[in-house]
Design a protein around this motif. Structure first.
Motif, PDB file in Angstrom:
ATOM      1  N   TRP A 185      -3.043   0.332   0.706  1.00  0.00           N
ATOM      2  CA  TRP A 185      -2.937  -0.753  -0.268  1.00  0.00           C
ATOM      3  C   TRP A 185      -3.179  -0.217  -1.669  1.00  0.00           C
ATOM      4  CZ3 TRP A 185      -0.535  -3.834   2.527  1.00  0.00           C
ATOM      5  CH2 TRP A 185      -0.984  -4.333   3.740  1.00  0.00           C
ATOM      6  N   ARG A 186      -2.286  -0.524  -2.594  1.00  0.00           N
ATOM      7  CA  ARG A 186      -2.521  -0.229  -4.006  1.00  0.00           C
ATOM      8  C   ARG A 186      -3.208  -1.408  -4.684  1.00  0.00           C
ATOM      9  NH1 ARG A 186      -2.512   4.211  -2.968  1.00  0.00           N
ATOM     10  NH2 ARG A 186      -0.978   5.840  -3.435  1.00  0.00           N
TER      11      ARG A 186
ATOM     12  N   LYS B  80      -5.396  -5.166  -3.533  1.00  0.00           N
ATOM     13  CA  LYS B  80      -5.956  -5.997  -2.469  1.00  0.00           C
ATOM     14  C   LYS B  80      -6.189  -7.415  -2.982  1.00  0.00           C
ATOM     15  CE  LYS B  80      -8.286  -2.295   0.080  1.00  0.00           C
ATOM     16  NZ  LYS B  80      -9.594  -1.826   0.645  1.00  0.00           N
TER      17      LYS B  80
ATOM     18  N   ASN C 157      -2.577  -8.567  -0.357  1.00  0.00           N
ATOM     19  CA  ASN C 157      -2.556  -7.108  -0.297  1.00  0.00           C
ATOM     20  C   ASN C 157      -1.123  -6.620  -0.485  1.00  0.00           C
ATOM     21  OD1 ASN C 157      -5.273  -7.249   0.400  1.00  0.00           O
ATOM     22  ND2 ASN C 157      -4.881  -7.047   2.595  1.00  0.00           N
ATOM     23  N   ALA C 158      -0.966  -5.431  -1.081  1.00  0.00           N
ATOM     24  CA  ALA C 158       0.379  -4.865  -1.257  1.00  0.00           C
ATOM     25  C   ALA C 158       0.276  -3.367  -1.490  1.00  0.00           C
ATOM     26  CB  ALA C 158       1.100  -5.529  -2.432  1.00  0.00           C
ATOM     27  N   THR C 159       1.264  -2.648  -0.964  1.00  0.00           N
ATOM     28  CA  THR C 159       1.393  -1.221  -1.241  1.00  0.00           C
ATOM     29  C   THR C 159       2.275  -1.050  -2.471  1.00  0.00           C
ATOM     30  OG1 THR C 159       3.377  -0.930   0.117  1.00  0.00           O
ATOM     31  CG2 THR C 159       1.250  -0.769   1.239  1.00  0.00           C
TER      32      THR C 159
ATOM     33  N   GLN D  13       5.707  -2.986  -3.304  1.00  0.00           N
ATOM     34  CA  GLN D  13       5.763  -4.265  -2.596  1.00  0.00           C
ATOM     35  C   GLN D  13       5.509  -5.432  -3.561  1.00  0.00           C
ATOM     36  OE1 GLN D  13       3.031  -4.095   0.761  1.00  0.00           O
ATOM     37  NE2 GLN D  13       4.752  -3.748   2.162  1.00  0.00           N
TER      38      GLN D  13
END
Length: 219
Positions: free
Chosen positions: A160-161, A163, A188-190, A193
């Motif tokens: 995750w980059r 949260k 949350n996202a990478t 995303q």
């Protein structure tokens, strides 16, 4: 004048068939080598379709589905003008692939020391097998992985980059316009995303996460 006996005619037919098979296989091999230049030197194509179903022109145009697997048994569309035939081919490839060097528990971040390289037939391994260890360093395992098990992209996710609940910088960009503000991530996202952000005034905006964890919005 000598007459061609049925036996000789049959032999000539077999010779022609083998020549055509070699030519078609050569063309298919060139097609798949161009598709996977990294493994071109160690790639072999085996044509599995009976001769009666082959395309009826000398230089058919080949196509594969966008979601087709890279190696193994693959269906290839062969176009001759308006006519289309489907060929079943086996793409055999030898190369390096990534395995785990220790037991990896679900939820663990993978380190370079957790990974090893093996060499073998890639086409007999599970789909989306990982061939470059740099692709998954710091990735998170989403299942328990046993030592020596070939790693696939379906076994891991990127870290995750951003949260949910984290304060983030929102960068809005447009034609001659650039503004920066702060908000709080709602999921949350990478990297790359989408993420929703609640701004200080209560407004909810959507953007994409960059490599630094900032949220980019295009206006």
């Amino acid at each position: 004048m000598r007459r061609v006996t049925p036996l000789l005619a049959g032999l000539f037919g077999l010779l022609s068939l083998h020549t055509d098979a070699a030519d078609l296989t050569t063309q298919l091999t060139q097609f798949f080598k161009a598709r996977d230049a990294t493994h071109a030197e160690n790639l072999t194509v085996v044509l599995r379709t009976p001769a009666a179903q082959w395309p009826q022109c000398d230089t058919p145009q080949f196509f594969v589905a966008a979601n087709s697997r890279q190696w193994g048994m693959i269906s290839v569309a062969a176009n001759c003008g308006q006519e289309r035939r489907y060929l079943q081919v086996q793409v055999q490839v030898t190369g390096d692939y990534v395995v785990t060097s220790r037991q990896v528990a679900r939820g663990s971040a993978l380190k370079a020391s957790d990974l090893s390289i093996k060499h073998g037939r890639l086409d007999v391994l599970p789909a989306r097998v990982i061939v470059d260890p740099q692709q998954i360093v710091e990735a998170i395992s989403i299942r328990d992985i046993t030592p020596g098990q070939p790693l696939t992209l379906s076994m891991v996710r990127q870290p995750w980059r951003v949260k949910a609940g984290q304060n983030v910088i929102v960068i809005a960009q447009g034609n001659g316009f650039n503004a920066t503000s702060e908000g709080r991530a709602m999921n949350n996202a990478t990297a790359t995303q989408p993420v929703r952000v609640r701004m200080g005034n209560g407004q909810i905006v959507s953007g994409k996460v960059d490599a630094d964890g900032n949220i980019l919005i295009s206006l």
